[in-house]
Design a protein around this motif. Structure first.
Motif, mmCIF file in Angstrom:
data_model
loop_
_atom_site.group_PDB
_atom_site.id
_atom_site.type_symbol
_atom_site.label_atom_id
_atom_site.label_comp_id
_atom_site.label_asym_id
_atom_site.label_seq_id
_atom_site.Cartn_x
_atom_site.Cartn_y
_atom_site.Cartn_z
ATOM 1 N N GLY B 498 -12.622 -37.067 -57.248
ATOM 2 C CA GLY B 498 -12.505 -36.356 -58.233
ATOM 3 C C GLY B 498 -13.425 -36.912 -59.773
ATOM 4 N N ALA B 499 -13.235 -38.123 -59.930
ATOM 5 C CA ALA B 499 -14.110 -38.946 -60.774
ATOM 6 C C ALA B 499 -15.339 -38.993 -60.515
ATOM 7 C CB ALA B 499 -13.328 -40.215 -61.101
ATOM 8 N N ALA B 500 -16.023 -38.876 -59.259
ATOM 9 C CA ALA B 500 -17.237 -38.824 -58.968
ATOM 10 C C ALA B 500 -17.675 -37.548 -59.087
ATOM 11 C CB ALA B 500 -17.352 -39.148 -57.210
ATOM 12 N N ARG B 501 -17.058 -36.551 -59.398
ATOM 13 C CA ARG B 501 -17.597 -35.164 -59.517
ATOM 14 C C ARG B 501 -18.070 -35.081 -60.935
ATOM 15 N NH1 ARG B 501 -17.314 -34.498 -54.967
ATOM 16 N NH2 ARG B 501 -19.123 -35.609 -55.289
ATOM 17 N N TYR B 502 -17.240 -35.866 -61.835
ATOM 18 C CA TYR B 502 -17.769 -35.919 -63.320
ATOM 19 C C TYR B 502 -18.958 -36.574 -63.316
ATOM 20 C CZ TYR B 502 -17.750 -37.487 -68.153
ATOM 21 O OH TYR B 502 -18.219 -37.762 -69.419
ATOM 22 N N ILE B 503 -19.078 -37.961 -62.519
ATOM 23 C CA ILE B 503 -20.690 -38.622 -62.572
ATOM 24 C C ILE B 503 -21.400 -37.946 -62.249
ATOM 25 C CG2 ILE B 503 -21.287 -41.032 -61.781
ATOM 26 C CD1 ILE B 503 -18.847 -41.130 -63.591
ATOM 27 N N GLU B 504 -21.125 -37.177 -60.991
ATOM 28 C CA GLU B 504 -22.450 -36.399 -60.370
ATOM 29 C C GLU B 504 -22.657 -35.257 -61.443
ATOM 30 O OE1 GLU B 504 -20.966 -34.495 -57.154
ATOM 31 O OE2 GLU B 504 -22.954 -33.806 -56.262
ATOM 32 N N SER B 505 -21.919 -34.821 -62.104
ATOM 33 C CA SER B 505 -22.237 -33.880 -63.239
ATOM 34 C C SER B 505 -23.065 -34.485 -64.339
ATOM 35 C CB SER B 505 -20.883 -33.102 -63.821
ATOM 36 O OG SER B 505 -21.383 -32.382 -64.947
ATOM 37 N N LEU B 506 -22.728 -35.372 -64.762
ATOM 38 C CA LEU B 506 -23.357 -36.384 -65.831
ATOM 39 C C LEU B 506 -24.827 -36.801 -65.299
ATOM 40 C CD1 LEU B 506 -20.928 -38.970 -67.217
ATOM 41 C CD2 LEU B 506 -21.650 -37.092 -68.508
ATOM 42 N N LEU B 507 -24.734 -36.997 -64.184
ATOM 43 C CA LEU B 507 -26.038 -37.592 -63.630
ATOM 44 C C LEU B 507 -27.047 -36.312 -63.487
ATOM 45 C CD1 LEU B 507 -27.400 -39.879 -61.974
ATOM 46 C CD2 LEU B 507 -26.081 -39.371 -59.900
ATOM 47 N N ALA B 508 -26.266 -35.098 -63.096
ATOM 48 C CA ALA B 508 -27.452 -33.980 -62.838
ATOM 49 C C ALA B 508 -27.887 -33.765 -64.466
ATOM 50 C CB ALA B 508 -26.556 -32.697 -62.426
ATOM 51 N N GLU B 509 -27.052 -33.776 -65.320
ATOM 52 C CA GLU B 509 -27.573 -33.481 -66.567
ATOM 53 C C GLU B 509 -28.436 -34.485 -67.133
ATOM 54 O OE1 GLU B 509 -26.779 -33.894 -71.261
ATOM 55 O OE2 GLU B 509 -25.906 -35.210 -69.757
ATOM 56 N N ALA B 510 -28.213 -35.914 -66.825
ATOM 57 C CA ALA B 510 -29.204 -37.085 -67.394
ATOM 58 C C ALA B 510 -30.466 -36.846 -66.540
ATOM 59 C CB ALA B 510 -28.465 -38.098 -67.121
ATOM 60 N N THR B 511 -30.444 -36.397 -65.380
ATOM 61 C CA THR B 511 -31.580 -36.422 -64.554
ATOM 62 C C THR B 511 -32.634 -35.011 -65.250
ATOM 63 O OG1 THR B 511 -30.512 -37.075 -62.751
ATOM 64 C CG2 THR B 511 -32.462 -35.978 -62.212
ATOM 65 N N GLY B 512 -31.920 -33.823 -65.580
ATOM 66 C CA GLY B 512 -32.320 -32.980 -65.976
ATOM 67 C C GLY B 512 -33.092 -33.084 -67.488
ATOM 68 N N VAL B 513 -32.298 -33.882 -68.186
ATOM 69 C CA VAL B 513 -33.118 -34.381 -69.595
ATOM 70 C C VAL B 513 -34.272 -35.236 -69.355
ATOM 71 C CG1 VAL B 513 -32.451 -35.601 -71.719
ATOM 72 C CG2 VAL B 513 -30.681 -34.132 -70.777
ATOM 73 N N CYS B 514 -34.182 -36.169 -68.410
ATOM 74 C CA CYS B 514 -35.145 -37.027 -67.971
ATOM 75 C C CYS B 514 -36.211 -36.324 -67.595
ATOM 76 C CB CYS B 514 -34.773 -37.881 -67.184
ATOM 77 S SG CYS B 514 -35.826 -39.232 -66.456
ATOM 78 N N GLU B 515 -36.313 -35.512 -66.816
ATOM 79 C CA GLU B 515 -37.232 -34.769 -66.018
ATOM 80 C C GLU B 515 -37.989 -33.969 -66.814
ATOM 81 O OE1 GLU B 515 -38.871 -35.773 -63.369
ATOM 82 O OE2 GLU B 515 -37.058 -36.938 -62.245
ATOM 83 N N LEU B 516 -37.255 -33.019 -67.523
ATOM 84 C CA LEU B 516 -37.843 -32.242 -68.419
ATOM 85 C C LEU B 516 -38.636 -32.840 -69.892
ATOM 86 C CD1 LEU B 516 -38.332 -29.410 -69.342
ATOM 87 C CD2 LEU B 516 -36.131 -29.143 -70.503
ATOM 88 N N SER B 517 -37.922 -34.053 -70.229
ATOM 89 C CA SER B 517 -38.496 -34.433 -71.225
ATOM 90 C C SER B 517 -39.979 -35.157 -70.834
ATOM 91 C CB SER B 517 -37.785 -35.658 -71.965
ATOM 92 O OG SER B 517 -37.041 -36.355 -70.889
ATOM 93 N N ASP B 602 -44.037 -30.964 -60.632
ATOM 94 C CA ASP B 602 -42.974 -31.512 -60.007
ATOM 95 C C ASP B 602 -41.645 -31.899 -60.731
ATOM 96 O OD1 ASP B 602 -44.458 -31.248 -57.816
ATOM 97 O OD2 ASP B 602 -44.738 -33.163 -57.409
ATOM 98 N N GLY B 603 -42.154 -32.418 -61.830
ATOM 99 C CA GLY B 603 -41.170 -32.837 -62.860
ATOM 100 C C GLY B 603 -40.410 -31.503 -63.490
ATOM 101 N N ILE B 604 -41.028 -30.571 -63.699
ATOM 102 C CA ILE B 604 -40.154 -29.339 -64.120
ATOM 103 C C ILE B 604 -39.484 -28.812 -62.834
ATOM 104 C CG2 ILE B 604 -40.846 -26.811 -64.860
ATOM 105 C CD1 ILE B 604 -43.365 -27.437 -65.778
ATOM 106 N N LYS B 605 -39.767 -28.804 -61.680
ATOM 107 C CA LYS B 605 -39.053 -28.462 -60.580
ATOM 108 C C LYS B 605 -37.824 -29.398 -60.506
ATOM 109 C CE LYS B 605 -38.994 -27.142 -55.793
ATOM 110 N NZ LYS B 605 -37.718 -28.031 -55.576
ATOM 111 N N ARG B 606 -37.890 -30.487 -60.513
ATOM 112 C CA ARG B 606 -36.773 -31.599 -60.502
ATOM 113 C C ARG B 606 -35.709 -31.046 -61.711
ATOM 114 N NH1 ARG B 606 -40.650 -35.499 -58.894
ATOM 115 N NH2 ARG B 606 -40.898 -36.125 -61.173
ATOM 116 N N ALA B 607 -36.418 -30.802 -62.715
ATOM 117 C CA ALA B 607 -35.534 -30.673 -64.054
ATOM 118 C C ALA B 607 -34.747 -29.362 -63.826
ATOM 119 C CB ALA B 607 -36.380 -30.476 -65.408
ATOM 120 N N LYS B 608 -35.505 -28.307 -63.214
ATOM 121 C CA LYS B 608 -34.776 -27.193 -63.013
ATOM 122 C C LYS B 608 -33.730 -27.295 -61.995
ATOM 123 C CE LYS B 608 -38.213 -24.048 -62.614
ATOM 124 N NZ LYS B 608 -39.173 -23.047 -61.844
ATOM 125 N N ASP B 609 -34.029 -27.966 -61.008
ATOM 126 C CA ASP B 609 -33.000 -28.295 -59.756
ATOM 127 C C ASP B 609 -31.871 -28.846 -60.466
ATOM 128 O OD1 ASP B 609 -34.873 -27.176 -58.054
ATOM 129 O OD2 ASP B 609 -35.229 -28.945 -57.108
#
Lengths: 201, 692
Positions: B498-517, B602-609
């Motif tokens: 359950g805790a890993a799901r939260y980390i996974e969610s944070l990770l998806a968000e941080a990756t999105g921010v990183c890739e889009l920026s 590729d960055g945009i695609k990774r951000a979108k994903d």
């Protein structure tokens, strides 16, 4: 003021530094020119506060008849952040003469004067909607550093603009205060005129 | 004599005092009109104007409050004795009841706003100019006055037209419910009951506004001369009814939204999401609504949980099912002989207690910042972050101790390396990201700074991604261990999962921010080379000095997040100077599958994903269940920004294919302004490419 006079370009004007012994000659004109554009009431003491202490940082644009066309008023003093900070307090140009770079020229002279006196940085505030003023300062190198919600008495929001003149300004510390100073956000505000009309090309 | 400075200055023919007669009988439509005028002034006050230029310009309010009445009986539209023929009639009594309750509303509002952090004049003006707003009089008295007024209007013998009578009653009822909702003593658990009844009256106030007849003479700037100030009267703030009404609606909606806080599960991460979403509401919540929420947040019932809030946060991010937070650690006592070493588990408990104690202040500072107006939020985060930076130093020391203890206990593989530091650092990086995003949102950066600032954001978000990846790997390993144990520890495995799901969610968000920026950084660098962004010549400045100014809030942070200027400069000038780029630039730009374009696309695609992944994981994993709608909109905004950037990239690619021999392209880039509705997310500024 006839239209004919309004045609003189920025270069045909005379740009002079304010002098204490000419207070009687210039102060009434300066007050009149600035208060026209101000939304906030300024007493004679506000003008004297700046002009008595930093008269040499005040520049005026005069036409051939010695009529005041534009003015910039500044101060320069140690700031609590540890920097030697210049502050552009007031800037105004007669409406008929706007758009000719007079304000820009006055500001440039003020910056030069403050830089020559060893200023680390120069700051000022301007309304977020005052595009002409923002453009003027940003062309010279100022950046927006903060947005100040409802900064002016009339409820308008301001940008603080900052120009660094020397490297190392950001990391300066107040003397005798090794922990730095975070007092800036505690709501202390400087005198701040609302200038609506520094139109420049 | 200066009319701008001198309070006593009178224009020729002007009188010092008003001669408006507050006992003159009013028409019902005039009473209605005055009530609505008062409402406009009340809302003008709520938006930050002083009472002296709003409600206190009302001659009726002034009469009630001054000279100060000793009893509520004395609080009349007159003082002393009046002849029977001059006694206020029924309608004036109705207006008085309304005014009394209105004044008490102001008293409640001031009390609530001043009970939390707020900034006088910037957010709100609490000055009452020595007028006492019935501080000592209990609410029931005002409610009774309103009830009596309503009853008197329900008299069948009354010769007032039914619709006017009904309209006045609606306003009295509204005032009753509004006053009740503003009451400081409302129990926390029932807060959500108070706002819906108000909303039910709002539409009929709006629809009967036209029946009223304003009485401009009953408002005057001259009263200001008596409000203990020497400055000349300032103009009355005129907020028209339409705007005032929408402010009122917004105030009620925001407060109602605020009450939803009381239903959140006691989880600091849910709280944080709620505070962020509330601060991000548009239009931005009024000061009272922010204070209202802050009062719920800082209510002892909210803060006094069985597990302290920072500890819950820490447990979730780092220590789920960890031996470090084993409740048994707290059951042990130190040995009676102080010379003997303390039990290891007891040592862990002491370290954690010390750390949690130490974080309390930083935590509250962050929450306080989240409750400020948006401009101040950005500035305040700059300071809050310094406290967290200091906390990171302390966390590091305590981590050394933890590592030594768990090594001795031989459970080190069950504990993440440098756990406390990781936790603090994650929060700190999150704040830096928010500061930069808020800068974009508030139009702090000029277009030619976009590339550099998005590049910095990418860098910071990348660090957060790395950090979260470590935590995620750790939790995955833990889960495996629990499953492999004999017998398998299924419950613990599930908890870690359950805790890993939260980390996974944070990770998806941080990756999105990183890739889009990252993609935006590269895109805006291309625009700088193509000279498509306004670039002032800045005779008094240098790139180094501007970089120093921009990085000021982060320069002292440790670990250092700010790359040296040379590195920053190089990053932005991959193809040499903008005015004289290397020839390889044009080749890269004109080749649609060049590394340059591929990097961006590729960055945009990774951000979108990543943002899609975040959306798929859902509000529960993200700990935003209390604000799932707002969160969904935010994620959607980020996704739409990715798409917009993709479109802009195509626009530029097409344009460079058709450029002239000097590399001049026949397009321009429009930067969508803040708050114009042209950005999909205010912090993601995506330029629009249009044909010239």
């Amino acid at each position: 003021m006839g239209d004919k006079d309004a045609n003189i370009s920025a270069d045909e004007l005379q740009y002079v530094q304010y002098q204490d012994d000419k207070e009687e000659l210039y102060l009434p004109a300066i007050r009149q020119l600035i208060s026209k554009d101000l939304s906030e009431p300024y007493s004679i003491y506000v003008y004297r506060y700046f002009l008595y202490q930093w008269g040499e940082l005040c520049y005026m644009a005069l036409d051939a008849n010695n009529t005041l066309i534009g003015v910039v008023v500044c101060k320069l003093e140690p700031h609590r952040s540890g920097t030697f900070r210049g502050y552009i307090a007031m800037l105004a140009v007669q409406e008929a003469h706007r758009g000719k770079g007079i304000a820009t020229k006055l500001v440039c002279m003020a910056i030069d004067a403050m830089a020559a006196r060893d200023a680390d940085e120069i700051v000022l505030e301007t309304e977020v909607t005052n595009t002409a003023s923002l453009k003027l300062y940003e062309r010279l190198g100022f950046l927006r550093s903060k947005r100040l919600h409802r900064y002016y008495l009339n409820g308008n929001t301001a940008f603080r603009l900052v120009l660094y003149l020397k490297p190392g300004t950001a990391t300066k510390k107040p003397h005798g205060d090794l922990n730095g100073n975070v007092g800036e956000e505690q709501g202390i505000r400087e005198a701040h005129p609302t200038l609506d009309g520094t139109h420049v090309p | 004599m200066d009319p701008k400075m001198d309070g006593g200055f009178l224009q020729p023919g002007e009188t010092l005092e008003d001669n408006y007669d507050t006992l003159k009988a009013l028409l019902p439509e005039e009473v209605l009109g005055i009530m609505d005028q008062l409402l406009c002034h009340e809302m003008a006050w709520h938006t930050g104007n002083p009472l002296s230029q709003t409600l206190f310009t009302s001659v009726y309010i002034d009469k009630i409050l001054w000279p100060e009445p000793k009893t509520l009986e004395q609080a009349q539209f007159y003082r002393g004795e009046v002849s029977d023929s001059r006694r206020p009639d029924l309608l004036l009594e109705v207006l008085r009841a309304y005014c009394l309750a209105l004044i008490k509303c102001c008293d409640f509002v001031i009390a609530k706003v001043t009970s939390r952090d707020y900034f006088e004049e910037e957010d709100f003006c609490t000055h009452t100019y020595n007028r006492v707003l019935f501080v000592q009089v209990p609410i029931d008295v005002f409610l009774r006055e309103l009830d009596v007024a309503v009853e008197s209007l329900q008299d069948p013998d009354l010769s007032i037209s039914a619709d006017l009578c009904e309209a006045i009653i609606t306003r009295l009822e509204f005032r009753k419910h509004f006053l009740t909702a503003l009451d400081l003593d409302c129990p926390l658990e029932h807060l959500d009951r108070y706002w819906p009844p108000i909303s039910s009256h709002l539409s009929s106030i709006n629809s009967t506004y036209h029946l009223g007849k304003p009485v401009p003479g009953s408002f005057s700037t001259k009263i200001q001369r008596r409000l203990a100030s020497t400055v000349p009267p300032r103009p009355i703030v005129e907020l028209d009814f339409k705007d005032a009404f929408s402010k009122l609606q917004q105030l009620c909606l925001d407060c109602e939204e605020g009450t939803r806080f009381t239903h959140l599960s006691p989880d600091p991460l849910e709280y944080q999401s709620f505070l962020w979403a509330f601060a991000s509401r548009t239009p931005t919540p009024l000061p009272y609504a922010r204070s209202y929420l802050a009062n719920i947040l800082f209510h002892p019932n909210t803060l006094n949980t069985s597990t302290t809030l920072p500890l819950t946060d820490l447990q979730c991010l780092i220590f789920t099912c960890s031996p470090v937070l084993d409740p048994q650690n707290w059951a042990l006592s130190p040995p009676l002989n102080p010379l003997l070493p303390k039990p290891l588990r007891h040592q862990l408990a002491l370290i954690i207690d010390e750390f949690i104690e130490r974080t309390g202040q930083n935590y509250l500072e962050l929450w306080t910042a989240l409750g400020q107006n948006r401009s101040r939020l950005r500035r305040m985060l700059n300071h809050v972050i310094l406290g967290w930076d200091q906390l990171q130093v302390d966390a590091n020391t305590l981590d050394e101790e933890i590592m030594a203890v768990v090594k001795e206990m031989q459970v080190q593989e069950q504990v993440l390396v440098y756990p406390l530091t990781t936790w603090v650092y994650h929060k700190k990086l999150w704040m830096i990201e928010k500061i930069v995003m808020l800068g974009f949102e508030q139009d702090i950066y000029l277009p030619d700074e976009f590339a550099g600032m998005y590049g910095f954001l990418e860098r910071v978000a990348r660090r957060r991604v790395d950090l979260l990846s470590n935590i995620y790997a750790h939790y995955e390993e833990q889960e495996k261990q629990y499953l492999r144990a004999k017998p398998p520890k299924l419950e613990m495995a599930a908890e870690v999962e359950g805790a890993a799901r939260y980390i996974e969610s944070l990770l998806a968000e941080a990756t999105g921010v990183c890739e889009l920026s990252g993609a935006l950084f590269r895109f805006y660098t291309v625009l700088l080379y193509l000279r498509l962004l306004p670039t002032p010549n800045r005779p008094f400045s240098t790139p180094e000095l501007r970089y120093e100014l921009r990085m000021k809030p982060f320069l002292t942070l440790s670990p250092p997040e700010v790359p040296p200027f040379e590195e920053h400069h190089e990053q932005l000038h991959g193809f040499g100077p903008y005015d004289n780029p290397e020839p390889s630039l044009l080749l890269a730009l004109q080749n649609p599958i060049s590394e340059l374009w591929k990097g961006i696309e590729d960055g945009i695609k990774r951000a979108k994903d990543s943002f899609s992944q975040l959306k798929k994981l859902g509000p529960k994993a993200a700990k935003v269940e209390g604000v799932d709608k707002a969160w969904g909109k935010e994620v959607q905004g980020a996704l739409a920004s990715c798409i917009a950037l993709g479109v802009a990239v195509v626009g530029i690619k097409t344009a460079v294919k058709e450029c002239d021999e000097n590399g001049k392209v026949a397009v321009k880039v429009e930067i969508p302004e803040m708050g114009s509705g042209k950005r999909y997310a205010e912090g993601w500024v995506v330029g629009k490419v249009v044909k010239e």
